[in-house]
Design a protein around this motif. Structure first.
Motif, PDB file in Angstrom:
ATOM      1  N   ILE A 470     123.849 -74.804  17.792  1.00 18.75           N
ATOM      2  CA  ILE A 470     123.101 -74.365  16.615  1.00 18.75           C
ATOM      3  C   ILE A 470     123.869 -74.609  15.317  1.00 18.75           C
ATOM      4  CG2 ILE A 470     123.936 -71.999  16.852  1.00 18.75           C
ATOM      5  CD1 ILE A 470     120.487 -73.248  15.563  1.00 18.75           C
ATOM      6  N   GLU A 471     125.199 -74.434  15.324  1.00 12.87           N
ATOM      7  CA  GLU A 471     125.979 -74.684  14.113  1.00 12.87           C
ATOM      8  C   GLU A 471     125.887 -76.147  13.697  1.00 12.87           C
ATOM      9  OE1 GLU A 471     127.497 -72.914  11.968  1.00 12.87           O
ATOM     10  OE2 GLU A 471     127.418 -70.929  12.891  1.00 12.87           O
ATOM     11  N   HIS A 472     125.936 -77.027  14.672  1.00 13.10           N
ATOM     12  CA  HIS A 472     125.824 -78.463  14.392  1.00 13.10           C
ATOM     13  C   HIS A 472     124.441 -78.786  13.817  1.00 13.10           C
ATOM     14  CE1 HIS A 472     126.154 -82.775  14.777  1.00 13.10           C
ATOM     15  NE2 HIS A 472     125.108 -82.808  15.602  1.00 13.10           N
ATOM     16  N   LEU A 473     123.403 -78.231  14.425  1.00 13.78           N
ATOM     17  CA  LEU A 473     122.039 -78.481  13.950  1.00 13.78           C
ATOM     18  C   LEU A 473     121.863 -77.975  12.519  1.00 13.78           C
ATOM     19  CD1 LEU A 473     119.064 -79.277  14.356  1.00 13.78           C
ATOM     20  CD2 LEU A 473     118.695 -77.000  15.347  1.00 13.78           C
ATOM     21  N   CYS A 474     122.335 -76.770  12.261  1.00 16.83           N
ATOM     22  CA  CYS A 474     122.185 -76.209  10.912  1.00 16.83           C
ATOM     23  C   CYS A 474     122.969 -77.032   9.890  1.00 16.83           C
ATOM     24  CB  CYS A 474     122.669 -74.751  10.893  1.00 16.83           C
ATOM     25  SG  CYS A 474     121.607 -73.623  11.831  1.00 16.83           S
ATOM     26  N   GLY A 475     124.135 -77.504  10.293  1.00 16.70           N
ATOM     27  CA  GLY A 475     124.920 -78.332   9.387  1.00 16.70           C
ATOM     28  C   GLY A 475     124.216 -79.630   9.032  1.00 16.70           C
ATOM     29  N   VAL A 476     123.598 -80.263  10.008  1.00 13.68           N
ATOM     30  CA  VAL A 476     122.867 -81.512   9.756  1.00 13.68           C
ATOM     31  C   VAL A 476     121.652 -81.245   8.874  1.00 13.68           C
ATOM     32  CG1 VAL A 476     121.557 -83.379  10.838  1.00 13.68           C
ATOM     33  CG2 VAL A 476     123.696 -82.587  11.875  1.00 13.68           C
ATOM     34  N   LEU A 477     120.945 -80.147   9.125  1.00 15.75           N
ATOM     35  CA  LEU A 477     119.775 -79.805   8.309  1.00 15.75           C
ATOM     36  C   LEU A 477     120.184 -79.549   6.856  1.00 15.75           C
ATOM     37  CD1 LEU A 477     117.814 -77.472  10.751  1.00 15.75           C
ATOM     38  CD2 LEU A 477     117.057 -79.681   9.887  1.00 15.75           C
ATOM     39  N   LEU A 511     119.049 -69.740   8.249  1.00 21.18           N
ATOM     40  CA  LEU A 511     118.657 -71.065   7.774  1.00 21.18           C
ATOM     41  C   LEU A 511     117.318 -71.014   7.035  1.00 21.18           C
ATOM     42  CD1 LEU A 511     119.561 -74.060   7.868  1.00 21.18           C
ATOM     43  CD2 LEU A 511     118.121 -74.312   9.899  1.00 21.18           C
ATOM     44  N   LEU A 512     116.379 -70.251   7.571  1.00 25.29           N
ATOM     45  CA  LEU A 512     115.068 -70.127   6.919  1.00 25.29           C
ATOM     46  C   LEU A 512     115.199 -69.469   5.542  1.00 25.29           C
ATOM     47  CD1 LEU A 512     112.867 -69.114   9.990  1.00 25.29           C
ATOM     48  CD2 LEU A 512     112.625 -71.187   8.621  1.00 25.29           C
ATOM     49  N   LYS A 513     116.102 -68.505   5.401  1.00 21.95           N
ATOM     50  CA  LYS A 513     116.336 -67.878   4.105  1.00 21.95           C
ATOM     51  C   LYS A 513     116.874 -68.900   3.097  1.00 21.95           C
ATOM     52  CE  LYS A 513     117.281 -63.218   5.903  1.00 21.95           C
ATOM     53  NZ  LYS A 513     118.312 -62.154   6.078  1.00 21.95           N
ATOM     54  N   GLN A 514     117.776 -69.781   3.575  1.00 20.33           N
ATOM     55  CA  GLN A 514     118.332 -70.798   2.686  1.00 20.33           C
ATOM     56  C   GLN A 514     117.263 -71.798   2.254  1.00 20.33           C
ATOM     57  OE1 GLN A 514     121.931 -72.540   4.360  1.00 20.33           O
ATOM     58  NE2 GLN A 514     122.460 -70.582   5.300  1.00 20.33           N
ATOM     59  N   PHE A 515     116.374 -72.166   3.180  1.00 24.69           N
ATOM     60  CA  PHE A 515     115.283 -73.070   2.818  1.00 24.69           C
ATOM     61  C   PHE A 515     114.376 -72.412   1.778  1.00 24.69           C
ATOM     62  CE2 PHE A 515     116.501 -75.869   6.167  1.00 24.69           C
ATOM     63  CZ  PHE A 515     115.849 -77.075   5.939  1.00 24.69           C
ATOM     64  N   LYS A 516     114.140 -71.119   1.934  1.00 22.61           N
ATOM     65  CA  LYS A 516     113.285 -70.416   0.974  1.00 22.61           C
ATOM     66  C   LYS A 516     113.940 -70.366  -0.405  1.00 22.61           C
ATOM     67  CE  LYS A 516     110.770 -66.084   0.249  1.00 22.61           C
ATOM     68  NZ  LYS A 516     110.486 -64.731   0.777  1.00 22.61           N
ATOM     69  N   HIS A 518     115.791 -72.567  -1.691  1.00 20.11           N
ATOM     70  CA  HIS A 518     115.683 -73.897  -2.283  1.00 20.11           C
ATOM     71  C   HIS A 518     114.226 -74.311  -2.486  1.00 20.11           C
ATOM     72  CE1 HIS A 518     119.904 -74.096  -1.020  1.00 20.11           C
ATOM     73  NE2 HIS A 518     120.041 -75.120  -1.869  1.00 20.11           N
ATOM     74  N   SER A 519     113.299 -73.398  -2.180  1.00 16.55           N
ATOM     75  CA  SER A 519     111.862 -73.628  -2.394  1.00 16.55           C
ATOM     76  C   SER A 519     111.339 -74.821  -1.595  1.00 16.55           C
ATOM     77  CB  SER A 519     111.575 -73.845  -3.890  1.00 16.55           C
ATOM     78  OG  SER A 519     111.973 -72.725  -4.629  1.00 16.55           O
ATOM     79  N   VAL A 520     111.854 -75.006  -0.385  1.00 17.53           N
ATOM     80  CA  VAL A 520     111.333 -76.033   0.529  1.00 17.53           C
ATOM     81  C   VAL A 520     111.038 -75.346   1.866  1.00 17.53           C
ATOM     82  CG1 VAL A 520     112.432 -78.041  -0.534  1.00 17.53           C
ATOM     83  CG2 VAL A 520     113.703 -76.659   1.122  1.00 17.53           C
ATOM     84  N   SER A 521     110.298 -76.040   2.687  1.00 17.78           N
ATOM     85  CA  SER A 521     109.857 -75.428   3.942  1.00 17.78           C
ATOM     86  C   SER A 521     110.492 -76.108   5.148  1.00 17.78           C
ATOM     87  CB  SER A 521     108.334 -75.499   4.061  1.00 17.78           C
ATOM     88  OG  SER A 521     107.900 -76.841   3.998  1.00 17.78           O
ATOM     89  N   LEU A 522     110.662 -75.316   6.205  1.00 14.56           N
ATOM     90  CA  LEU A 522     111.123 -75.805   7.507  1.00 14.56           C
ATOM     91  C   LEU A 522     110.027 -75.481   8.509  1.00 14.56           C
ATOM     92  CD1 LEU A 522     113.243 -76.921   9.486  1.00 14.56           C
ATOM     93  CD2 LEU A 522     114.242 -74.614   9.593  1.00 14.56           C
ATOM     94  N   VAL A 523     109.398 -76.525   9.050  1.00 19.22           N
ATOM     95  CA  VAL A 523     108.252 -76.358   9.941  1.00 19.22           C
ATOM     96  C   VAL A 523     108.665 -76.746  11.358  1.00 19.22           C
ATOM     97  CG1 VAL A 523     105.865 -76.995  10.413  1.00 19.22           C
ATOM     98  CG2 VAL A 523     106.701 -76.918   8.040  1.00 19.22           C
ATOM     99  N   PHE A 524     108.427 -75.866  12.308  1.00 15.32           N
ATOM    100  CA  PHE A 524     108.712 -76.121  13.716  1.00 15.32           C
ATOM    101  C   PHE A 524     107.467 -76.678  14.392  1.00 15.32           C
ATOM    102  CE2 PHE A 524     111.647 -72.954  12.280  1.00 15.32           C
ATOM    103  CZ  PHE A 524     112.821 -73.152  12.976  1.00 15.32           C
ATOM    104  N   THR A 525     107.634 -77.690  15.240  1.00 19.60           N
ATOM    105  CA  THR A 525     106.496 -78.248  15.971  1.00 19.60           C
ATOM    106  C   THR A 525     106.854 -78.420  17.450  1.00 19.60           C
ATOM    107  OG1 THR A 525     107.166 -80.559  15.619  1.00 19.60           O
ATOM    108  CG2 THR A 525     105.788 -79.532  13.916  1.00 19.60           C
TER     109      THR A 525
END
Length: 563
Positions: A470-477, A511-516, A518-525
């Protein structure tokens, strides 16, 4: 009726003997009798030789050779395995028992108890973590160690250290002290064994419908090649006996051996040394140390390797995990019962197999009862030749190029296991398993991420998502979406994710808080129902999910602050 069938199936799974015994017939009996006698003539000289590898008096090789045949006849799940002394197990035991029969027999009992407990707890899956490169690295190194360890007997040298590096040095250093009789006899035995092996390997190339003379010649060659070990030992013993009668001592002999069958008694739990010091049970346990883990595991691992190699019908019928557990049962019971007849730890043999194992035991027991006095005259050079020829096929020269072609990184655990085993074979196994485990954990911690740009970043997880990753994934995002200007929306394709844990959920919440922010969205599919249920229960802020990547792109594209 269903309960009766279930009960019958359970009984048959516990006693595989019941699956094949009702179908047994006279024709099978005749073939098994011939095979048992033939293999028995191989087991006897090999048992004597393997006891030498273990550093024990030669009779202990035969003490260890018959109990497994009785037990595995009832509990065995692979027709291609006989339980008895082997080169690898003998080598491993030599590091822990220091040539002490009391230690050897007690180790057998403890090994059997550990294997039986592991079977009851269904821990056969543990061996799945030993990769093929580790197995091959260990067997190749063990074969080199065992084979070179017999060079001293070919040369007639004594007092050579057991540690491999020192053994190599002192063997070459003391070559001028070699005994001519042992060298000549040992080389002649090696040449005969190699010739017989090569001749046997060419028998399959004979033309169809051969003449009677060809068939008879082929049968003679096959017979001599099959019992070549016994022929070598018998011939060498006769030569040595004649030499001793003539008053010449050209050869290093096996020496005095215990006569008759082993006493039926429990192993000793303490030992009194020659100077009167008593070694307690707890002290013996401390001395055995890591052997209590290495010996039980490697014993079953060698048997499983045979079951996999032959892919026998029981492997297909019971399944590999069942095979693993019942190999633990068979090996465990054999070692427990074997400790009552002075056996040292046994395992399945790579080099011999026969369906009805009782006939092998009969040959071994007859040898113990009537032939032990004759074993005094067996030259050690002949036994050394038998061992060298037995372990030589274990050195697989093709494995390195095969691993290189398939996956070069797998050479790392192979080489670590192979090289470290020359220091201590048990450390080689441990080192190889650790390296393989680290490689596996690295793949878990660094899953492949496929990133594409559709105006919105689409990131596909090519494998599962667990807490090491998860740390690696969050870092890449963060790198591709948040640490750029302007920040970008992301569609995270999770159709490969089958499970998540609390650590993953916690990191996703941040991570979702950080996206918020920055006023961008993270959508899971592509979330599987079980994964979606966990994420919904976690009550993540601004959690958005869609069924497909296309739907996720539409949702992310509607964000007014997207790039």
């Amino acid at each position: 009726t269903n309960q009766h069938l279930t009960y019958t199936g359970t009984v048959r799974s516990c006693f595989p003997l019941l699956a094949w015994l009702p179908r047994y017939n006279l024709a099978w009996f005749k073939m098994d009798l011939l095979a048992g006698l033939t293999v028995g003539l191989t087991v006897v000289p090999q048992g004597l030789a393997y006891a030498e590898v273990a550093g024990l008096p030669v009779q202990y090789g035969l003490y260890s050779a018959f109990m497994g045949c009785f037990v595995y006849c009832v509990f065995g799940t692979s027709k291609d395995i006989t339980l008895g002394p082997t080169a690898i197990m003998s080598l491993l035991c030599s590091f822990y028992i220091a040539g002490d029969p009391v230690y050897a027999v007690l180790l057998t009992l403890l090994c059997g108890i550990i294997q039986t407990v592991m079977a009851l707890l269904r821990l056969g899956f543990l061996l799945d973590f030993v990769s093929y490169p580790v197995i091959k690295g260990f067997t190749c190194a063990a074969a080199v160690t065992i084979g070179f360890g017999q060079v001293k007997n070919i040369l007639g040298l004594k007092g050579i250290p057991q540690q491999f590096i020192l053994q190599v040095y002192y063997t070459f250093y003391r070559i001028p002290e070699a005994r001519a009789g042992d060298v000549i006899l040992g080389l002649l035995c090696l040449i005969f064994l190699v010739m017989m092996t090569m001749m046997k390997s060419t028998l399959g190339s004979i033309e169809e419908n051969p003449s009677l003379l060809v068939r008879v010649s082929r049968g003679i060659v096959w017979s001599f090649a099959t019992v070549r070990n016994a022929l070598v030992v018998i011939a060498a013993a006769c030569v040595a006996y004649s030499s001793e009668l003539a008053g010449s001592h050209f050869f290093t002999l096996t020496g005095k051996t215990a006569q008759g069958l082993p006493p039926l008694s429990p192993p000793a739990f303490s030992e009194t040394t020659q100077n009167g010091t008593t070694i307690s049970f707890s002290e013996i346990i401390l001395d055995l140390g890591g052997g209590l883990a290495v010996i039980p595991l490697m014993g079953v691992l060698e048997s499983i390797a045979i079951a996999k190699a032959f892919a026998c019908v029981y492997l297909l019928y019971y399944g590999l995990i069942m095979i693993n557990n019942w190999l633990y049962v068979s090996a465990g019971l054999t070692n427990i019962l074997g400790s009552f007849v002075s056996a040292y730890p046994i395992t399945g043999s790579f080099g011999r197999f026969v369906p009805l194992f009782i006939f092998i035991s009969v040959v071994v027991l007859l040898s113990l009862a009537f032939l032990m006095p004759l074993f005094y005259y067996i030259p050690k050079a002949s036994l050394a030749a038998v061992i060298i020829c037995a372990v030589a096929p274990m050195i697989d020269y093709k494995v390195l190029p095969q691993i290189w072609r398939v996956r070069k990184l797998d050479l790392l655990p192979f080489l670590v296991t192979f090289l470290v085993s020359f220091w201590e074979v048990q450390y080689g196994i441990v080192g190889g398993v650790i390296v393989s485990g680290m490689m596996l954990l690295y793949l878990v911690a660094r899953p492949e991420l496929k990133i594409s740009d559709h105006g919105v970043i689409v990131m596909e997880l090519a494998s599962g998502l667990n807490f090491p990753a998860i740390e690696h994934l969050c870092g890449v995002l963060r790198k591709h979406a948040l640490h750029v200007s302007p920040a970008r929306c992301v569609v995270l394709d999770c159709h490969h994710v089958s499970s998540i844990d609390y650590t993953v959920v916690t990191e996703l919440k941040d991570l979702l808080k950080q996206f918020k922010l920055h006023s961008v969205s993270l959508v899971f599919t592509g979330l599987k129902p079980s994964v979606l249920e966990v994420l919904l229960a976690a009550d993540l802020p601004d959690f958005t999910h869609r069924d497909s990547v296309e739907a996720g792109l539409q949702t992310a594209s509607s964000n007014p602050h997207r790039d």
